[in-house]
Design a protein around this motif. Structure first.
Motif, PDB file in Angstrom:
ATOM      1  N   MET A   1     -53.368  84.579 -79.337  1.00 54.96           N
ATOM      2  CA  MET A   1     -53.641  85.740 -78.647  1.00 54.96           C
ATOM      3  C   MET A   1     -52.793  85.340 -77.352  1.00 54.96           C
ATOM      4  O   MET A   1     -52.568  84.490 -76.703  1.00 54.96           O
ATOM      5  CB  MET A   1     -55.106  86.120 -78.658  1.00 54.96           C
ATOM      6  CG  MET A   1     -55.395  87.307 -77.727  1.00 54.96           C
ATOM      7  SD  MET A   1     -57.074  87.638 -77.666  1.00 54.96           S
ATOM      8  CE  MET A   1     -57.210  87.993 -79.600  1.00 54.96           C
ATOM      9  N   ARG A   2     -52.329  86.577 -76.770  1.00 52.08           N
ATOM     10  CA  ARG A   2     -51.800  86.482 -75.402  1.00 52.08           C
ATOM     11  C   ARG A   2     -52.612  87.103 -74.054  1.00 52.08           C
ATOM     12  O   ARG A   2     -53.089  88.229 -74.389  1.00 52.08           O
ATOM     13  CB  ARG A   2     -50.426  87.460 -75.591  1.00 52.08           C
ATOM     14  CG  ARG A   2     -49.439  87.157 -74.616  1.00 52.08           C
ATOM     15  CD  ARG A   2     -48.250  87.907 -74.860  1.00 52.08           C
ATOM     16  NE  ARG A   2     -47.134  87.370 -73.785  1.00 52.08           N
ATOM     17  CZ  ARG A   2     -46.071  87.606 -73.812  1.00 52.08           C
ATOM     18  NH1 ARG A   2     -45.483  88.599 -74.808  1.00 52.08           N
ATOM     19  NH2 ARG A   2     -45.187  87.425 -72.948  1.00 52.08           N
ATOM     20  N   PHE A   3     -52.881  86.049 -73.350  1.00 44.46           N
ATOM     21  CA  PHE A   3     -53.688  86.366 -72.324  1.00 44.46           C
ATOM     22  C   PHE A   3     -52.948  86.450 -70.977  1.00 44.46           C
ATOM     23  O   PHE A   3     -51.669  86.045 -70.873  1.00 44.46           O
ATOM     24  CB  PHE A   3     -54.460  85.342 -72.121  1.00 44.46           C
ATOM     25  CG  PHE A   3     -55.720  85.385 -73.186  1.00 44.46           C
ATOM     26  CD1 PHE A   3     -56.535  86.020 -72.922  1.00 44.46           C
ATOM     27  CD2 PHE A   3     -55.308  84.434 -74.173  1.00 44.46           C
ATOM     28  CE1 PHE A   3     -57.905  86.080 -73.821  1.00 44.46           C
ATOM     29  CE2 PHE A   3     -56.263  84.618 -75.245  1.00 44.46           C
ATOM     30  CZ  PHE A   3     -57.585  85.181 -75.226  1.00 44.46           C
ATOM     31  N   GLY A   4     -53.348  87.082 -69.932  1.00 43.75           N
ATOM     32  CA  GLY A   4     -52.559  87.241 -68.476  1.00 43.75           C
ATOM     33  C   GLY A   4     -53.657  86.894 -67.313  1.00 43.75           C
ATOM     34  O   GLY A   4     -54.852  87.022 -67.467  1.00 43.75           O
ATOM     35  N   TYR A   5     -53.043  86.442 -66.545  1.00 40.78           N
ATOM     36  CA  TYR A   5     -54.007  85.978 -65.196  1.00 40.78           C
ATOM     37  C   TYR A   5     -53.279  86.559 -63.861  1.00 40.78           C
ATOM     38  O   TYR A   5     -51.906  86.433 -64.037  1.00 40.78           O
ATOM     39  CB  TYR A   5     -54.228  84.586 -65.273  1.00 40.78           C
ATOM     40  CG  TYR A   5     -54.892  84.128 -63.898  1.00 40.78           C
ATOM     41  CD1 TYR A   5     -56.367  84.557 -63.750  1.00 40.78           C
ATOM     42  CD2 TYR A   5     -54.357  83.639 -62.784  1.00 40.78           C
ATOM     43  CE1 TYR A   5     -57.048  84.063 -62.647  1.00 40.78           C
ATOM     44  CE2 TYR A   5     -54.993  83.405 -61.617  1.00 40.78           C
ATOM     45  CZ  TYR A   5     -56.258  83.595 -61.773  1.00 40.78           C
ATOM     46  OH  TYR A   5     -56.968  83.254 -60.491  1.00 40.78           O
ATOM     47  N   CYS A   6     -53.910  87.184 -63.104  1.00 36.18           N
ATOM     48  CA  CYS A   6     -53.385  87.524 -61.809  1.00 36.18           C
ATOM     49  C   CYS A   6     -54.460  87.178 -60.736  1.00 36.18           C
ATOM     50  O   CYS A   6     -55.484  87.083 -60.976  1.00 36.18           O
ATOM     51  CB  CYS A   6     -52.918  89.217 -61.925  1.00 36.18           C
ATOM     52  SG  CYS A   6     -54.140  90.162 -62.217  1.00 36.18           S
ATOM     53  N   ARG A   7     -53.834  87.185 -59.473  1.00 36.43           N
ATOM     54  CA  ARG A   7     -54.750  86.663 -58.581  1.00 36.43           C
ATOM     55  C   ARG A   7     -53.939  87.334 -57.178  1.00 36.43           C
ATOM     56  O   ARG A   7     -52.622  87.236 -57.017  1.00 36.43           O
ATOM     57  CB  ARG A   7     -54.816  85.376 -58.226  1.00 36.43           C
ATOM     58  CG  ARG A   7     -55.679  85.001 -57.321  1.00 36.43           C
ATOM     59  CD  ARG A   7     -55.373  83.425 -57.031  1.00 36.43           C
ATOM     60  NE  ARG A   7     -54.229  83.021 -56.484  1.00 36.43           N
ATOM     61  CZ  ARG A   7     -53.475  82.906 -55.637  1.00 36.43           C
ATOM     62  NH1 ARG A   7     -54.240  83.608 -54.435  1.00 36.43           N
ATOM     63  NH2 ARG A   7     -52.411  82.761 -55.230  1.00 36.43           N
ATOM     64  N   VAL A  62     -48.350  84.510 -66.414  1.00 38.91           N
ATOM     65  CA  VAL A  62     -48.445  84.966 -65.195  1.00 38.91           C
ATOM     66  C   VAL A  62     -47.339  85.577 -64.478  1.00 38.91           C
ATOM     67  O   VAL A  62     -46.256  85.465 -64.855  1.00 38.91           O
ATOM     68  CB  VAL A  62     -49.150  83.717 -64.206  1.00 38.91           C
ATOM     69  CG1 VAL A  62     -50.346  83.211 -64.650  1.00 38.91           C
ATOM     70  CG2 VAL A  62     -47.894  82.719 -64.298  1.00 38.91           C
ATOM     71  N   LEU A  63     -47.233  86.513 -63.347  1.00 43.01           N
ATOM     72  CA  LEU A  63     -46.271  87.249 -62.783  1.00 43.01           C
ATOM     73  C   LEU A  63     -45.456  85.812 -62.137  1.00 43.01           C
ATOM     74  O   LEU A  63     -44.315  85.762 -62.153  1.00 43.01           O
ATOM     75  CB  LEU A  63     -46.904  87.953 -61.773  1.00 43.01           C
ATOM     76  CG  LEU A  63     -45.736  88.722 -60.849  1.00 43.01           C
ATOM     77  CD1 LEU A  63     -44.526  89.570 -62.103  1.00 43.01           C
ATOM     78  CD2 LEU A  63     -45.960  89.503 -59.832  1.00 43.01           C
ATOM     79  N   SER A  64     -46.156  84.815 -61.299  1.00 41.76           N
ATOM     80  CA  SER A  64     -45.379  83.835 -60.844  1.00 41.76           C
ATOM     81  C   SER A  64     -46.374  82.818 -60.708  1.00 41.76           C
ATOM     82  O   SER A  64     -47.565  82.758 -60.594  1.00 41.76           O
ATOM     83  CB  SER A  64     -45.183  84.283 -59.214  1.00 41.76           C
ATOM     84  OG  SER A  64     -44.721  83.088 -58.617  1.00 41.76           O
ATOM     85  N   PHE A  65     -45.946  81.574 -60.711  1.00 43.59           N
ATOM     86  CA  PHE A  65     -46.733  80.246 -60.730  1.00 43.59           C
ATOM     87  C   PHE A  65     -47.658  80.256 -59.376  1.00 43.59           C
ATOM     88  O   PHE A  65     -48.790  79.691 -59.577  1.00 43.59           O
ATOM     89  CB  PHE A  65     -46.116  79.017 -60.940  1.00 43.59           C
ATOM     90  CG  PHE A  65     -45.343  78.848 -62.318  1.00 43.59           C
ATOM     91  CD1 PHE A  65     -46.242  78.988 -63.176  1.00 43.59           C
ATOM     92  CD2 PHE A  65     -44.029  78.544 -62.415  1.00 43.59           C
ATOM     93  CE1 PHE A  65     -45.691  78.768 -64.519  1.00 43.59           C
ATOM     94  CE2 PHE A  65     -43.404  78.442 -63.304  1.00 43.59           C
ATOM     95  CZ  PHE A  65     -44.205  78.166 -64.582  1.00 43.59           C
ATOM     96  N   ASP A  66     -47.210  80.996 -58.444  1.00 40.20           N
ATOM     97  CA  ASP A  66     -48.168  80.724 -57.021  1.00 40.20           C
ATOM     98  C   ASP A  66     -49.209  81.566 -57.084  1.00 40.20           C
ATOM     99  O   ASP A  66     -50.430  81.472 -56.381  1.00 40.20           O
ATOM    100  CB  ASP A  66     -47.207  81.128 -55.994  1.00 40.20           C
ATOM    101  CG  ASP A  66     -46.807  82.454 -55.827  1.00 40.20           C
ATOM    102  OD1 ASP A  66     -46.825  83.458 -56.911  1.00 40.20           O
ATOM    103  OD2 ASP A  66     -46.614  83.052 -54.583  1.00 40.20           O
TER     104      ASP A  66
END
Length: 187
Positions: A1-7, A62-66
């Protein structure tokens, strides 16, 4: 499954741009986990929840590693944890896929850059505070007047208002009120 994380770092900042980018990359909105807090924090509720749901064969985008971490050590730790679980890590901005040796190398380079950026931000912030202090502009948190404090304590003692109502009416924080109550009780 594909997950996403943002912060984002503060509650005032908006996650929409990151969420839209993750959706455009094929991540279902129900599988996007979002935190509004500093990336330096080791434990973040949404990230911890995401990590607990991952299974072998899943991927985290993630959009970006940071957005995932602000130190090389933390980023490498999360990456190693995902690798041990058999979970792929993909960054859209850096175009890195950690399933390849080249991707792992580029990942380590970008994590070092993210940590460097964080250090520069902290240094500039520290210099700005020192300059403001030298000019006498920063003296810490403003003190609450004794009259406001006494009025708040009086309302608290009469038990006619909730602490929240006292905060709004008098214009003091909950912490200041409770500190005054503790100090009064210790005498």
């Amino acid at each position: 499954m594909r997950f996403g994380y943002c912060r984002v770092s503060t509650k005032d900042q908006c996650l929409d741009r990151q969420i839209e980018a993750l959706k455009a990359a094929g991540v279902d909105e129900r599988n996007i986990f979002c935190d509004k807090m500093s990336g330096v924090k080791e434990h973040r509720p949404a990230l911890d929840d995401l990590l607990s749901r991952l299974r072998e064969g899943d991927s985290v985008t993630v959009l970006s590693f940071d957005r995932l971490a602000r130190s090389t050590k933390q980023l490498l730790s999360i990456s190693e944890q995902l690798e041990t679980m058999g979970v792929d890590l993909i960054s859209l901005k850096e175009s890195v896929d950690t399933t390849t040796p080249q991707g792992k190398l580029v990942f380590q380079i970008f994590s070092a850059i993210a940590e460097f950026q964080r250090s520069i931000i902290k240094e500039a912030q520290r210099e700005g505070i020192e300059a403001a202090k030298a000019k006498g502009k920063i003296k810490g948190r403003p003190r609450v007047s004794q009259e406001k404090l006494e009025a708040a304590l009086s309302l608290y003692d009469r038990k006619q208002m909730s602490v929240r109502e006292i905060e709004r009416t008098i214009g003091i924080s909950r912490g200041t009120l409770y500190k005054a109550i503790r100090e009064r009780e210790s005498f």
